[in-house]
Design an enzyme around this catalytic site. Sequence first.
Site, mmCIF file in Angstrom:
data_model
loop_
_atom_site.group_PDB
_atom_site.id
_atom_site.type_symbol
_atom_site.label_atom_id
_atom_site.label_comp_id
_atom_site.label_asym_id
_atom_site.label_seq_id
_atom_site.Cartn_x
_atom_site.Cartn_y
_atom_site.Cartn_z
ATOM 1 N N LYS A 22 0.836 -1.215 0.000
ATOM 2 C CA LYS A 22 0.000 0.000 0.000
ATOM 3 C C LYS A 22 0.871 1.265 0.000
ATOM 4 O O LYS A 22 0.678 2.152 -0.827
ATOM 5 C CB LYS A 22 -0.900 0.013 1.246
ATOM 6 C CG LYS A 22 -1.544 1.362 1.495
ATOM 7 C CD LYS A 22 -2.438 1.367 2.716
ATOM 8 C CE LYS A 22 -1.803 1.854 3.991
ATOM 9 N NZ LYS A 22 -1.608 3.289 4.127
ATOM 10 N N CYS A 116 -5.195 8.210 8.873
ATOM 11 C CA CYS A 116 -5.499 7.738 10.226
ATOM 12 C C CYS A 116 -5.151 8.800 11.273
ATOM 13 O O CYS A 116 -4.132 9.479 11.150
ATOM 14 C CB CYS A 116 -4.681 6.475 10.527
ATOM 15 S SG CYS A 116 -5.206 5.041 9.570
ATOM 16 N N ARG A 121 0.488 14.709 12.756
ATOM 17 C CA ARG A 121 0.930 14.471 11.382
ATOM 18 C C ARG A 121 1.159 15.772 10.581
ATOM 19 O O ARG A 121 0.521 15.994 9.540
ATOM 20 C CB ARG A 121 -0.042 13.534 10.657
ATOM 21 C CG ARG A 121 -0.343 12.273 11.428
ATOM 22 C CD ARG A 121 -1.081 11.239 10.611
ATOM 23 N NE ARG A 121 -0.203 10.522 9.708
ATOM 24 C CZ ARG A 121 -0.598 9.513 8.927
ATOM 25 N NH1 ARG A 121 -1.837 9.108 8.949
ATOM 26 N NH2 ARG A 121 0.254 8.904 8.134
ATOM 27 N N ASP A 124 5.286 20.016 7.733
ATOM 28 C CA ASP A 124 6.264 21.105 7.653
ATOM 29 C C ASP A 124 7.535 20.716 6.895
ATOM 30 O O ASP A 124 8.102 21.520 6.152
ATOM 31 C CB ASP A 124 6.604 21.598 9.074
ATOM 32 C CG ASP A 124 7.089 20.473 9.979
ATOM 33 O OD1 ASP A 124 6.429 19.426 10.032
ATOM 34 O OD2 ASP A 124 8.152 20.627 10.615
ATOM 35 N N ASP A 304 3.967 0.526 12.131
ATOM 36 C CA ASP A 304 2.734 -0.021 11.535
ATOM 37 C C ASP A 304 2.462 -1.459 11.966
ATOM 38 O O ASP A 304 1.375 -1.983 11.715
ATOM 39 C CB ASP A 304 2.793 0.059 9.997
ATOM 40 C CG ASP A 304 2.848 1.502 9.511
ATOM 41 O OD1 ASP A 304 2.593 2.401 10.317
ATOM 42 O OD2 ASP A 304 3.159 1.713 8.330
ATOM 43 N N ILE A 326 7.129 6.930 17.125
ATOM 44 C CA ILE A 326 6.858 7.658 15.873
ATOM 45 C C ILE A 326 5.566 8.477 15.959
ATOM 46 O O ILE A 326 5.546 9.660 15.602
ATOM 47 C CB ILE A 326 6.756 6.689 14.663
ATOM 48 C CG1 ILE A 326 7.949 5.717 14.619
ATOM 49 C CG2 ILE A 326 6.604 7.463 13.336
ATOM 50 C CD1 ILE A 326 9.274 6.286 14.203
ATOM 51 N N ARG A 396 -9.033 -0.030 3.917
ATOM 52 C CA ARG A 396 -8.154 0.942 3.257
ATOM 53 C C ARG A 396 -6.802 0.325 2.958
ATOM 54 O O ARG A 396 -6.077 0.795 2.073
ATOM 55 C CB ARG A 396 -7.946 2.170 4.170
ATOM 56 C CG ARG A 396 -9.164 3.063 4.239
ATOM 57 C CD ARG A 396 -8.865 4.321 5.018
ATOM 58 N NE ARG A 396 -7.496 4.728 4.746
ATOM 59 C CZ ARG A 396 -6.682 5.259 5.639
ATOM 60 N NH1 ARG A 396 -7.092 5.467 6.863
ATOM 61 N NH2 ARG A 396 -5.462 5.597 5.298
HETATM 62 C C1 EPZ Z 1 4.282 6.851 6.438
HETATM 63 O O1 EPZ Z 1 3.585 7.970 6.977
HETATM 64 C C2 EPZ Z 1 3.257 5.751 6.321
HETATM 65 N N1 EPZ Z 1 2.175 6.225 5.469
HETATM 66 C C3 EPZ Z 1 2.724 5.382 7.697
HETATM 67 O O2 EPZ Z 1 1.879 4.264 7.547
HETATM 68 C C4 EPZ Z 1 3.888 5.005 8.623
HETATM 69 O O3 EPZ Z 1 3.384 4.817 9.917
HETATM 70 C C5 EPZ Z 1 4.938 6.113 8.638
HETATM 71 O O4 EPZ Z 1 5.351 6.435 7.283
HETATM 72 C C6 EPZ Z 1 6.161 5.743 9.438
HETATM 73 O O5 EPZ Z 1 6.714 4.569 8.921
HETATM 74 C C7 EPZ Z 1 2.322 6.217 4.160
HETATM 75 O O6 EPZ Z 1 3.340 5.811 3.624
HETATM 76 C C8 EPZ Z 1 1.174 6.705 3.342
HETATM 77 P P1 EPZ Z 1 6.539 10.130 8.412
HETATM 78 P P2 EPZ Z 1 4.233 9.418 6.908
HETATM 79 O O7 EPZ Z 1 6.499 11.382 7.623
HETATM 80 O O8 EPZ Z 1 5.026 9.545 5.692
HETATM 81 C C9 EPZ Z 1 6.840 13.492 11.836
HETATM 82 C C10 EPZ Z 1 -0.057 2.975 7.812
HETATM 83 O O9 EPZ Z 1 -0.625 2.476 8.809
HETATM 84 N N2 EPZ Z 1 6.783 14.479 10.738
HETATM 85 O O10 EPZ Z 1 7.662 9.199 8.245
HETATM 86 O O11 EPZ Z 1 3.119 10.382 7.130
HETATM 87 C C11 EPZ Z 1 5.519 12.769 12.025
HETATM 88 O O12 EPZ Z 1 4.604 13.514 12.796
HETATM 89 C C12 EPZ Z 1 0.498 4.377 7.848
HETATM 90 O O13 EPZ Z 1 0.069 2.375 6.730
HETATM 91 C C13 EPZ Z 1 6.921 15.820 11.031
HETATM 92 O O14 EPZ Z 1 7.087 16.225 12.185
HETATM 93 O O15 EPZ Z 1 5.171 9.350 8.184
HETATM 94 C C14 EPZ Z 1 5.961 11.469 12.651
HETATM 95 O O16 EPZ Z 1 6.113 11.659 14.021
HETATM 96 C C15 EPZ Z 1 0.123 5.129 9.064
HETATM 97 N N3 EPZ Z 1 6.850 16.711 9.992
HETATM 98 C C16 EPZ Z 1 7.333 11.215 12.030
HETATM 99 O O17 EPZ Z 1 7.761 12.468 11.500
HETATM 100 C C17 EPZ Z 1 6.671 16.316 8.709
HETATM 101 O O18 EPZ Z 1 6.634 17.175 7.812
HETATM 102 C C18 EPZ Z 1 7.359 10.179 10.908
HETATM 103 O O19 EPZ Z 1 6.388 10.528 9.934
HETATM 104 C C19 EPZ Z 1 6.559 14.941 8.425
HETATM 105 C C20 EPZ Z 1 6.602 14.028 9.471
#
Ligand code: EPZ
Length: 417
Positions: A22, A116, A121, A124, A304, A326, A396
């Site tokens: 996915k 979710c 999330r 920035d 995840d 995370i 989803r």
């Molecule tokens: C991806 O989300 C996945 N989603 C998530 O899977 C997964 O949990 C996550 O990566 C971590 O592995 C998709 O690929 C669509 P991140 P993403 O940006 O990209 C912070 C599932 O269940 N952050 O790596 O949104 C954030 O808040 C989903 O399949 C910022 O602060 O995750 C988090 O604490 C849920 N600012 C950390 O970084 C930003 O601009 C990691 O987020 C971006 C992120």
Amino acid sequence: MKIMEIEGNHELSGTIRISGAKNATVALIPAAILTDEEATICNVPEITDIDALCGILDELKVDVKRASESIIINPKNMQNIEIAEKYSKKLRASYYFMGALLGKYKKAIMYFPGGCSIGARPIDLHLKGFEALGATVTNEKNKYIVEAEELKGANIYLDIASVGATINIMLAAVKAKGVTIIDNAAKEPEIVNVATFLNNMGAKITGAGTSTIRIEGVEHLHKCFHEVIPDRIEAGTYIIIGALCGKNLKIDNIIPEHIDSLLSKLEEMGTDLQIGTDYVLISKANKYKSTNIKTLVYPGFPTDLQQPFTVLLTQCCGKSKVTETIWENRFMHISYLNSLGADITIKNQTATIMGPTKLTGTSVVATDLRAGAAMVAAGLVAEGTTTITNVEHILRGYEQIVEKLTSVGAKITIKEI
Ligand code: EPZ
């Protein structure tokens, strides 16, 4: 509204074939608009997040053909119009259209993405990356206008190794002038899959899968054919289910190295596990040792899988701990596990699980996608019937979950109420 009913405590035997990932596919589909020719992507899972992205492609007048497990995307006649909130809020990955539209047209207008509710999330880091490439970002009431006269390669250091920001910056930089370096990039296999796809279209990306990615901008991206990698989270979920109630359950079509952190934990706990080149064979063991996990970026233990893994910890002897680093709101499944009979307490970002505890079916809620997967795992091992509401979250991300589990002996149905 859909509900899922599971009659638990049945042994699961046979083979479950894992679908395409996915979290790779949801980036590959927006990435496909970067070419003006046709992109064919195969091993695409049939899940509702993909339907939502196809809805956006439709809005943008991109020609989409879907056949079983494949999708052909042709953006020859596409129009760069604003992506309405009703589309962007359907899923988190709608944000990949920001990077892709910016990369292709130097302008993207869309609303804050959905997905979710597992934390605030923020986006920035994505926006800072776009700005470093020369874009200006205007944000009014959830609507983002990102535009640039010209995109120029830059050195970008990510404060957090964010999956989404790494991919979005790659999408924006792939046609920028000059060289972009992303430092402290995320290393997840989905990032490598997206970089390979872009390279198949003619991009010049090196280093994907390491913490430094180099993107040399190109003018044109051409037609290509690409295969989605197997879904490591779907694989991990079924392997955990196998440890709970499997009898020679084969989880097939996987890349075992992508779930090393899970497999080594399972071995440490005393599971009955055989690891093949592209499969895992697992049976429920008589007794499991307790253990501790801490979610980390790849190759650490994936957040995840934290929620389904917690279910397995309820069946281990003694005290286990799960620390979520995370997402700040990823323990919503815990109160439902307790209502099934688990003994779990939460303090700050750590859940303490005392086991083993007998689980007994009751009504629970899939509060998010992986919490839903945890409820399915719990329902399968519980005695009696477990009823799960908000099943839409599960659909989803898990292709044909009812069919896959039924084929190995589970008693599971989805009803429309
Ligand atoms: C991806 O989300 C996945 N989603 C998530 O899977 C997964 O949990 C996550 O990566 C971590 O592995 C998709 O690929 C669509 P991140 P993403 O940006 O990209 C912070 C599932 O269940 N952050 O790596 O949104 C954030 O808040 C989903 O399949 C910022 O602060 O995750 C988090 O604490 C849920 N600012 C950390 O970084 C930003 O601009 C990691 O987020 C971006 C992120």
